[in-house]
Design a protein around this motif. Structure first.
Motif, PDB file in Angstrom:
ATOM      1  N   LEU A  68       0.819  -1.208   0.000  1.00  0.00           N
ATOM      2  CA  LEU A  68       0.000   0.000   0.000  1.00  0.00           C
ATOM      3  C   LEU A  68       0.854   1.259   0.000  1.00  0.00           C
ATOM      4  O   LEU A  68       0.481   2.289  -0.569  1.00  0.00           O
ATOM      5  N   GLY A  69       2.010   1.182   0.705  1.00  0.00           N
ATOM      6  CA  GLY A  69       2.919   2.323   0.754  1.00  0.00           C
ATOM      7  C   GLY A  69       2.617   3.315   1.848  1.00  0.00           C
ATOM      8  O   GLY A  69       2.892   4.510   1.704  1.00  0.00           O
ATOM      9  N   GLY A  70       2.069   2.841   2.957  1.00  0.00           N
ATOM     10  CA  GLY A  70       1.769   3.767   4.051  1.00  0.00           C
ATOM     11  C   GLY A  70       1.431   3.036   5.327  1.00  0.00           C
ATOM     12  O   GLY A  70       1.467   1.800   5.387  1.00  0.00           O
ATOM     13  N   GLY A  71       1.103   3.816   6.368  1.00  0.00           N
ATOM     14  CA  GLY A  71       0.814   3.187   7.647  1.00  0.00           C
ATOM     15  C   GLY A  71       0.163   4.130   8.635  1.00  0.00           C
ATOM     16  O   GLY A  71      -0.180   5.277   8.325  1.00  0.00           O
ATOM     17  N   LEU A  72       0.029   3.622   9.856  1.00  0.00           N
ATOM     18  CA  LEU A  72      -0.620   4.316  10.969  1.00  0.00           C
ATOM     19  C   LEU A  72       0.262   4.139  12.192  1.00  0.00           C
ATOM     20  O   LEU A  72       0.825   3.060  12.401  1.00  0.00           O
ATOM     21  N   TYR A  73       0.398   5.170  13.028  1.00  0.00           N
ATOM     22  CA  TYR A  73       1.275   5.066  14.193  1.00  0.00           C
ATOM     23  C   TYR A  73       0.687   5.858  15.357  1.00  0.00           C
ATOM     24  O   TYR A  73      -0.223   6.676  15.184  1.00  0.00           O
ATOM     25  N   THR A  74       1.232   5.610  16.536  1.00  0.00           N
ATOM     26  CA  THR A  74       0.871   6.395  17.708  1.00  0.00           C
ATOM     27  C   THR A  74       2.074   6.492  18.639  1.00  0.00           C
ATOM     28  O   THR A  74       2.906   5.586  18.691  1.00  0.00           O
ATOM     29  N   PHE A  75       2.194   7.615  19.343  1.00  0.00           N
ATOM     30  CA  PHE A  75       3.180   7.751  20.410  1.00  0.00           C
ATOM     31  C   PHE A  75       2.715   8.828  21.382  1.00  0.00           C
ATOM     32  O   PHE A  75       1.800   9.593  21.089  1.00  0.00           O
ATOM     33  N   THR A  76       3.344   8.837  22.555  1.00  0.00           N
ATOM     34  CA  THR A  76       3.005   9.847  23.552  1.00  0.00           C
ATOM     35  C   THR A  76       4.113  10.879  23.615  1.00  0.00           C
ATOM     36  O   THR A  76       5.300  10.550  23.530  1.00  0.00           O
ATOM     37  N   LYS A  77       3.726  12.125  23.789  1.00  0.00           N
ATOM     38  CA  LYS A  77       4.687  13.215  23.958  1.00  0.00           C
ATOM     39  C   LYS A  77       4.904  13.433  25.451  1.00  0.00           C
ATOM     40  O   LYS A  77       4.343  14.334  26.061  1.00  0.00           O
ATOM     41  N   ASP A  78       5.723  12.559  26.026  1.00  0.00           N
ATOM     42  CA  ASP A  78       5.965  12.603  27.467  1.00  0.00           C
ATOM     43  C   ASP A  78       7.467  12.670  27.722  1.00  0.00           C
ATOM     44  O   ASP A  78       8.163  11.660  27.647  1.00  0.00           O
ATOM     45  N   PRO A  79       8.005  13.850  28.050  1.00  0.00           N
ATOM     46  CA  PRO A  79       9.450  13.970  28.277  1.00  0.00           C
ATOM     47  C   PRO A  79       9.898  13.519  29.668  1.00  0.00           C
ATOM     48  O   PRO A  79      11.081  13.545  29.958  1.00  0.00           O
ATOM     49  N   THR A  80       8.966  13.070  30.528  1.00  0.00           N
ATOM     50  CA  THR A  80       9.329  12.718  31.907  1.00  0.00           C
ATOM     51  C   THR A  80       9.943  11.339  32.031  1.00  0.00           C
ATOM     52  O   THR A  80      10.588  11.033  33.029  1.00  0.00           O
ATOM     53  N   GLY A  81       9.726  10.464  31.027  1.00  0.00           N
ATOM     54  CA  GLY A  81      10.209   9.097  31.139  1.00  0.00           C
ATOM     55  C   GLY A  81       9.315   8.199  31.960  1.00  0.00           C
ATOM     56  O   GLY A  81       9.660   7.047  32.227  1.00  0.00           O
ATOM     57  N   TYR A  82       8.145   8.701  32.381  1.00  0.00           N
ATOM     58  CA  TYR A  82       7.240   7.896  33.216  1.00  0.00           C
ATOM     59  C   TYR A  82       6.821   6.630  32.457  1.00  0.00           C
ATOM     60  O   TYR A  82       6.458   6.708  31.281  1.00  0.00           O
ATOM     61  N   PRO A  83       6.866   5.455  33.105  1.00  0.00           N
ATOM     62  CA  PRO A  83       6.571   4.206  32.397  1.00  0.00           C
ATOM     63  C   PRO A  83       5.140   4.143  31.869  1.00  0.00           C
ATOM     64  O   PRO A  83       4.209   4.684  32.463  1.00  0.00           O
ATOM     65  N   LYS A  84       4.997   3.478  30.752  1.00  0.00           N
ATOM     66  CA  LYS A  84       3.691   3.199  30.172  1.00  0.00           C
ATOM     67  C   LYS A  84       3.810   1.908  29.368  1.00  0.00           C
ATOM     68  O   LYS A  84       4.883   1.611  28.811  1.00  0.00           O
ATOM     69  N   ILE A  85       2.755   1.118  29.330  1.00  0.00           N
ATOM     70  CA  ILE A  85       2.787  -0.180  28.667  1.00  0.00           C
ATOM     71  C   ILE A  85       2.286  -0.021  27.233  1.00  0.00           C
ATOM     72  O   ILE A  85       1.179   0.471  27.003  1.00  0.00           O
ATOM     73  N   LEU A  86       3.119  -0.437  26.288  1.00  0.00           N
ATOM     74  CA  LEU A  86       2.747  -0.392  24.878  1.00  0.00           C
ATOM     75  C   LEU A  86       2.164  -1.746  24.493  1.00  0.00           C
ATOM     76  O   LEU A  86       2.816  -2.779  24.677  1.00  0.00           O
ATOM     77  N   ILE A  87       0.959  -1.739  23.968  1.00  0.00           N
ATOM     78  CA  ILE A  87       0.258  -2.975  23.605  1.00  0.00           C
ATOM     79  C   ILE A  87       0.028  -2.983  22.102  1.00  0.00           C
ATOM     80  O   ILE A  87      -0.532  -2.035  21.548  1.00  0.00           O
ATOM     81  N   LEU A  88       0.488  -4.038  21.446  1.00  0.00           N
ATOM     82  CA  LEU A  88       0.292  -4.179  20.000  1.00  0.00           C
ATOM     83  C   LEU A  88      -0.124  -5.611  19.721  1.00  0.00           C
ATOM     84  O   LEU A  88       0.434  -6.554  20.289  1.00  0.00           O
ATOM     85  N   ARG A  89      -1.132  -5.767  18.855  1.00  0.00           N
ATOM     86  CA  ARG A  89      -1.566  -7.115  18.472  1.00  0.00           C
ATOM     87  C   ARG A  89      -1.849  -7.175  16.978  1.00  0.00           C
ATOM     88  O   ARG A  89      -2.412  -6.240  16.404  1.00  0.00           O
ATOM     89  N   LYS A  90      -1.429  -8.277  16.357  1.00  0.00           N
ATOM     90  CA  LYS A  90      -1.851  -8.590  14.996  1.00  0.00           C
ATOM     91  C   LYS A  90      -2.565  -9.933  15.034  1.00  0.00           C
ATOM     92  O   LYS A  90      -2.010 -10.920  15.524  1.00  0.00           O
ATOM     93  N   MET A  91      -3.816  -9.957  14.569  1.00  0.00           N
ATOM     94  CA  MET A  91      -4.625 -11.177  14.558  1.00  0.00           C
ATOM     95  C   MET A  91      -5.288 -11.284  13.188  1.00  0.00           C
ATOM     96  O   MET A  91      -6.211 -10.539  12.865  1.00  0.00           O
ATOM     97  N   SER A  92      -4.823 -12.216  12.378  1.00  0.00           N
ATOM     98  CA  SER A  92      -5.281 -12.312  10.998  1.00  0.00           C
ATOM     99  C   SER A  92      -6.652 -12.968  10.865  1.00  0.00           C
ATOM    100  O   SER A  92      -7.397 -12.666   9.934  1.00  0.00           O
ATOM    101  N   VAL A  93      -6.976 -13.875  11.795  1.00  0.00           N
ATOM    102  CA  VAL A  93      -8.247 -14.605  11.733  1.00  0.00           C
ATOM    103  C   VAL A  93      -9.063 -14.312  12.983  1.00  0.00           C
ATOM    104  O   VAL A  93      -8.549 -14.453  14.101  1.00  0.00           O
ATOM    105  N   PRO A  94     -10.305 -13.878  12.843  1.00  0.00           N
ATOM    106  CA  PRO A  94     -11.126 -13.593  14.028  1.00  0.00           C
ATOM    107  C   PRO A  94     -11.206 -14.800  14.959  1.00  0.00           C
ATOM    108  O   PRO A  94     -11.404 -15.932  14.518  1.00  0.00           O
ATOM    109  N   GLY A  95     -11.026 -14.553  16.233  1.00  0.00           N
ATOM    110  CA  GLY A  95     -11.139 -15.610  17.231  1.00  0.00           C
ATOM    111  C   GLY A  95      -9.895 -16.435  17.446  1.00  0.00           C
ATOM    112  O   GLY A  95      -9.816 -17.192  18.418  1.00  0.00           O
ATOM    113  N   GLN A  96      -8.915 -16.335  16.564  1.00  0.00           N
ATOM    114  CA  GLN A  96      -7.672 -17.094  16.735  1.00  0.00           C
ATOM    115  C   GLN A  96      -6.619 -16.195  17.373  1.00  0.00           C
ATOM    116  O   GLN A  96      -5.809 -15.562  16.687  1.00  0.00           O
TER     117      GLN A  96
END
Length: 209
Positions: A68-96
């Protein structure tokens, strides 16, 4: 967030939550960038839960599609270094549900899966470490960036880098060999890597302060 009650309260926030992403004609064509240690680019069905400030080197991630030649992204603008949990999932088949890799050292902070198992596609979310707020205390979430881009994973990383360089100034020059290093250990102040010290003559590039 403000605690208007009469006792200490715990507030947990997950933001943003983006799911059922299919950039092209098929979920299988979508790839992802996840910042585990030096970073992972892949396309296998998987779910990651890792905290920035421990073993995730950046506080952002992305989904992209080379045909396709493109994408989608997210990040936080937090200069404090405070921890945060990054969650990413790829699921090709529903329910699996895909295999998962979670390394969250903060007790009780991993909220397991938050995505709809009936929806195929990729998904991203950021879980902020819980706030313990006394009566009258407030907390403010950092600004969240959600963007689209042309190209591959390099583009969102450059955008994150551009923001990071508005506030982060290196106290030491970067050695040339470090720029050629494929993998590294994060020296984040929340990562607990206090074993690195000049007294032990451990080879590395770090600032003991």
């Amino acid at each position: 967030i403000r605690n208007t009650g009469l006792k200490e309260e715990t507030f947990g926030v997950t933001c943003p939550v983006i799911e059922s992403i299919c950039l092209g004609d098929a979920v299988a064509d979508d790839l992802y960038f996840y910042p585990l240690e030096s970073g992972i680019c892949g396309g296998l069905d998987y779910e990651f839960h890792c905290p920035y400030g421990y073993n995730a080197s950046m506080q952002g991630m992305g989904i992209f599609n080379p045909p396709l030649g493109g994408g989608l992204y997210t990040f936080t603008k937090d200069p404090t270094g405070y921890p945060k949990i990054l969650i990413l999932r790829k699921m090709s088949v529903p329910g699996q549900k895909p295999p998962a890799y979670a390394t969250v050292p903060y007790v009780g902070q991993d909220i397991s899966s938050i995505f709809d198992d009936n929806l195929a596609g990729s998904a991203m979310a950021i879980r902020h470490i819980e706030y313990q707020l006394a009566p009258g205390q407030s907390a403010e979430l950092p600004e969240i960036v959600v963007g689209v881009h042309e190209g591959d994973w390099h583009i969102p990383l450059r955008r994150y880098s551009r923001w990071a360089h508005t506030w982060f100034q290196k106290p030491l020059p970067t050695p040339a060999w470090y720029m050629d290093t494929y993998a590294y250990l994060s020296g984040h102040r929340y990562a607990g890597l206090h074993v690195l010290s000049r007294q032990q003559e451990t080879p590395g590039y770090w600032d003991t302060t």
